[in-house]
Design a protein around this motif. Structure first.
Motif, short mmCIF file in Angstrom:
data_model
loop_
_atom_site.label_atom_id
_atom_site.label_comp_id
_atom_site.label_asym_id
_atom_site.label_seq_id
_atom_site.Cartn_x
_atom_site.Cartn_y
_atom_site.Cartn_z
N TYR A 73 0.85 -1.19 0.00
CA TYR A 73 0.00 0.00 0.00
C TYR A 73 0.89 1.24 0.00
O TYR A 73 1.84 1.33 0.77
CB TYR A 73 -0.90 0.02 1.23
CG TYR A 73 -1.78 1.25 1.32
CD1 TYR A 73 -3.01 1.31 0.65
CD2 TYR A 73 -1.37 2.36 2.05
CE1 TYR A 73 -3.80 2.45 0.71
CE2 TYR A 73 -2.16 3.50 2.13
CZ TYR A 73 -3.38 3.54 1.46
OH TYR A 73 -4.15 4.66 1.53
N ASP A 79 -3.45 10.26 5.05
CA ASP A 79 -3.48 8.91 5.64
C ASP A 79 -2.85 8.91 7.02
O ASP A 79 -1.97 9.72 7.33
CB ASP A 79 -2.70 7.92 4.76
CG ASP A 79 -3.54 7.38 3.61
OD1 ASP A 79 -4.77 7.53 3.67
OD2 ASP A 79 -2.95 6.80 2.68
N ILE A 84 -5.51 3.49 7.55
CA ILE A 84 -5.10 2.50 6.55
C ILE A 84 -5.47 1.10 7.00
O ILE A 84 -5.99 0.29 6.24
CB ILE A 84 -3.58 2.60 6.30
CG1 ILE A 84 -3.23 3.96 5.70
CG2 ILE A 84 -3.12 1.48 5.37
CD1 ILE A 84 -1.74 4.24 5.63
#
Length: 303
Positions: A73, A79, A84
């Motif tokens: 990822y 984020d 996440i």
């Protein structure tokens, strides 16, 4: 005509004998030819066996990797690890995600940056005995029910519990009611200054944040890695900064009193979970920080 018939018969015989000879020769050569054909026919079967024997170990080697379900990822702006882990359905939450990517993230799980590649479903779940990085700080624990990790002596104040905000005789108060997490001046190579420039209060998103004293709002808005932030110039000339807010309740130029709500806590910017990052500065700018708790105590605030 009979003579011609007689003449043709011998030729026919010779032809037959020639055919017989050829036939005999063909028969002579038939055995090795058939043997060669047989050998050639057996070759594909042998090749298949050899290929199966050769491919099987390769498939066996590939199977564990496929079964493991490992993927990558890439961190995007806005984020944080808890977000996440939730969106990618990481079993074990952000703590497992951080453990699997500790060498990439570094000593502070709150400092992830866009472009950083994280492994999902890795095999480094258990911390290595010789791991050079410290365990996650208590300030970044999104789930307070999890066992508290060990912290260095520099982060000893993480066990402090802040009392309910109550304005002292001097008009100063705590910025929020909550447990003190990562302490001021904790060292870390992933901080631009080389250390933690404020103190973290571990509180859930939506917790009311208070002006620690009377003053004027210098700025209120987006602050990059700090997310939504508010900076207040206090009456004594120092500046109070509140970072990672989910909501702003004041605007630049507004005057506030001690204990007045200035916003709500959150997890905006570079964080692993909701908390308040609080700083006291000598200027409104980054890098002019002083110890927040020492400052508050000097103004009669009990911590």
């Amino acid at each position: 005509m009979p003579a011609q018939g007689k003449h043709r018969r011998p030729k026919s015989r010779r032809f037959i004998r020639s055919i017989a000879v050829v036939g005999t020769g063909g028969a002579a050569f038939a055995l090795p030819l058939m043997g060669a054909a047989g050998a050639h026919a057996a070759t594909p079967a042998a090749s298949v066996s050899e290929k199966v024997a050769t491919v099987a170990p390769v498939v066996a080697k590939q199977a564990p990797a496929q079964a493991a379900g490992v993927s990558t990822y890439t961190v995007k702006a806005g984020d944080w690890l808890a977000k996440i882990a939730d969106e990618q359905h990481v079993s074990g939450g952000w703590q497992k995600l951080y453990q699997d990517n500790r060498s990439a993230v570094g000593s502070d799980p709150s400092l992830i940056h866009p472009g950083l590649k994280l492994t999902l479903g890795g095999t480094e779940a258990a911390p290595k005995p010789a791991a050079p990085y410290a365990a996650p700080k208590a300030s970044q624990t999104a789930a307070p029910k999890a066992a508290a990790p060990k912290v260095s002596q520099a982060a000893a104040p993480t066990t402090t519990t802040a009392a309910a905000p109550a304005t002292s005789a001097t008009g100063y108060t705590l910025p929020v009611q909550g447990r003190v997490g990562t302490a001021y001046h904790v060292a870390g190579s992933h901080w631009a200054s080389g250390y933690h420039t404020g103190v973290d209060f571990v509180v859930p998103t939506g917790t009311s944040l208070k002006a620690v004293g009377a003053g004027t709002v210098v700025s209120a808005g987006w602050g990059g890695a700090y997310g939504n932030q508010v900076v207040i110039k206090l009456a004594d000339g120092y500046y109070a900064q509140y970072a990672h807010l989910s909501k702003l309740s004041v605007s630049a130029g507004q005057t506030v009193t001690g204990g007045q709500q200035i916003g709500l806590s959150g997890a905006t910017g570079n964080v692993t979970g909701p908390h308040l990052h609080f700083e006291i500065r000598t200027t409104p700018n980054y890098g002019s920080d002083v110890s927040p708790l020492t400052y508050l105590r000097s103004h009669g605030v009990a911590i």
